[in-house]
Design an enzyme around this catalytic site. Sequence first.
Site, PDB file in Angstrom:
ATOM      1  N   ASP A 264      44.145  37.773  39.781  1.00  0.00           N
ATOM      2  CA  ASP A 264      43.183  38.616  39.076  1.00  0.00           C
ATOM      3  C   ASP A 264      43.965  39.365  37.991  1.00  0.00           C
ATOM      4  O   ASP A 264      45.196  39.442  38.003  1.00  0.00           O
ATOM      5  CB  ASP A 264      42.471  39.564  40.049  1.00  0.00           C
ATOM      6  CG  ASP A 264      41.164  40.074  39.459  1.00  0.00           C
ATOM      7  OD1 ASP A 264      40.311  40.550  40.219  1.00  0.00           O
ATOM      8  OD2 ASP A 264      41.000  39.978  38.221  1.00  0.00           O
TER       9      ASP A 264
HETATM   10  C1  GLC Z   1      38.564  41.507  36.428  1.00  0.00           C
HETATM   11  C2  GLC Z   1      37.824  41.144  37.704  1.00  0.00           C
HETATM   12  C3  GLC Z   1      37.643  39.656  37.911  1.00  0.00           C
HETATM   13  C4  GLC Z   1      37.453  38.989  36.569  1.00  0.00           C
HETATM   14  C5  GLC Z   1      38.778  39.109  35.817  1.00  0.00           C
HETATM   15  C6  GLC Z   1      38.693  38.511  34.411  1.00  0.00           C
HETATM   16  O1  GLC Z   1      39.467  42.550  36.690  1.00  0.00           O
HETATM   17  O2  GLC Z   1      38.320  41.695  38.916  1.00  0.00           O
HETATM   18  O3  GLC Z   1      36.510  39.468  38.781  1.00  0.00           O
HETATM   19  O4  GLC Z   1      37.120  37.617  36.730  1.00  0.00           O
HETATM   20  O5  GLC Z   1      39.234  40.457  35.746  1.00  0.00           O
HETATM   21  O6  GLC Z   1      37.823  39.268  33.610  1.00  0.00           O
END
Ligand code: GLC
Length: 602
Positions: A264
């Site tokens: 993430d």
């Molecule tokens: C964010 C979220 C995740 C998302 C990623 C890309 O922090 O936790 O669900 O897909 O970053 O935007």
Amino acid sequence: MHIEEITNKIHSMSLEEKVGQLNQAGLWDFELLCEEVRKGRVGSVILADSATAGNDEQQRVIIDQLNELQRIAVEESPVHIPLIFGRDVIHGYRTVLPVPLALAASFNPDAVEKAYRAVAREAANDGVHWTFSPMIDIARDPRWGRCIEGFGEDPYLTSKMGQAVIHGFQGEDNKKADSVAACAKHYLGYGAAEGGRDYNKAEISDYTLRNYYLKPFKAAVDAGTATVMNSFSEISGQPVASSRYLLHDILKDELGFKGFIISDWGSIEQLVYEGVAKDRKEAAALSANAELDMDMISKCYIDYMSKLVAEGKVSEEIIDKMVYRILYIKEKFGLLNNPYITHRQINYSEHFEITKQCADETVTLLKNEGILPLNTSKRIALIGPFLHEKRSLLGSWTLDADIDMVQSVAEAFADRVPDKDTLIFSQGDYLWDDILSELHNVDTVLVVLGESAKVTGENNCLANIELPQEQLELAKKMKRLGKKVIGVLCFGRPIALEKAEPYFDAILYAWHSGTYAAQSIADIVYGKVNPSGKLPMSFPRATGQIPIYYNYHAMPRNGMGYYGEGSNYLDCRSTPMYPFGYGMSYTKFAYSEARCEKAALT
Ligand code: GLC
């Protein structure tokens, strides 16, 4: 290139070239990004402008930019391997479905799969190869704003819905131009964040982990999800981004996951903030040795991996395994042979029917004192903060929504009533007394309430989930005027309704139900659609009851059954206001001679 050629390809690559495939870069400085791609330092690009893409306005995808980046990767970089473009296409693209928690209320995975096929067609047509969806985190705490992104408290329902989304996105033939690689997230236990506070740690026993939180991910692996995203979570003392037990031993070895893991946003670097890595270099070593395959945005891998291998802190064998998984997915989704985007004209109205059906089947009737459905000839007044609202009907995580396709509740009702004098509309959001002089002409008021999409989704948690006081006051005022009050509640999350419920003669829980939410609400109020939604999360009476969920373990004292009833608060019943699976319809049902096909169930 075919699968067997991938191994040969990897053996022909230098260590730097391999590490480049493990790096996912952002798109905010296009010229700089082109240079990085040209040097072979990028394997993927995330099409997002910020760390909380679900909350912030995002730049639309520019197809020519993506094709130019791809041309550089294929023709000018040292390895000539195409990039994979990822974007948060969570519950819709131009046409928006209900938020996933609302979709779960349909209990209709077949409809959800068909709806996500439409979403995939729209997103792939703009060059999105890979989506960061479905979110399949079990959630038992409506204070947590991200509960709207998942499918509720039940592992079975969440598993079925997650599989439907994966099949919808990835299609029958993964190599087809309208197939989009899915990403099951956030592995693991993210929804158990203490206090319903996003990013907070979670204490989860291995028993609970395996019997609740892990089950949807097993289902996702069985459904062939292309990728998995780790959660920000720290579970029982260890951040997931550094856990070889979770990322490799369980997910890859035990469940047999063949795709790749994407971190993430920045979660590898965040191991430093969580105190388990002294610096970004050590963070890279921890995640690589846990076999977290691709680094979203933090640049820890691209900055330190070659040094770590040279110092013997990470083996090149592990790097080869990580690169193999990434190339395996790029090959599986046809990228290696067809890297460029061919944009076609799409008639979005083709997706109206399935999108509207989803909204029809998610809206949930919680109360009806014989007042619904209404006849279109009945004079009613319509008031409330959501009466003219459009943007928040879509919910959070709608980066590409076409707001011009959205009707307000007021517009949808006006469309359905032949005689325009039948409806009295308040023109304000909170203003309602602009129609006070006309209220004596009606005995029924439709009060359209709700929460902004901006208090749901990432890092948008609430300490109080009762109906907002000013909205309760609106319902009370209508009751004091002797009106029949129909409440239409447009909330993304479950809210605590015990104090508010007596002031409504009917309650229609409309969630944040997407592009055609308003039409579904009006069609249900006027009886053109028979409500069928069933709750995917238990609704507490009061915030203080949280966490509350139906699949409780039996408590020690005899007779403490349903929701642990018997283990009570002095000031509140222990049962929910509305239980998991609850939802009314206009149909009358009679049950008789229920029987189980087995004498005993394990
Ligand atoms: C964010 C979220 C995740 C998302 C990623 C890309 O922090 O936790 O669900 O897909 O970053 O935007």
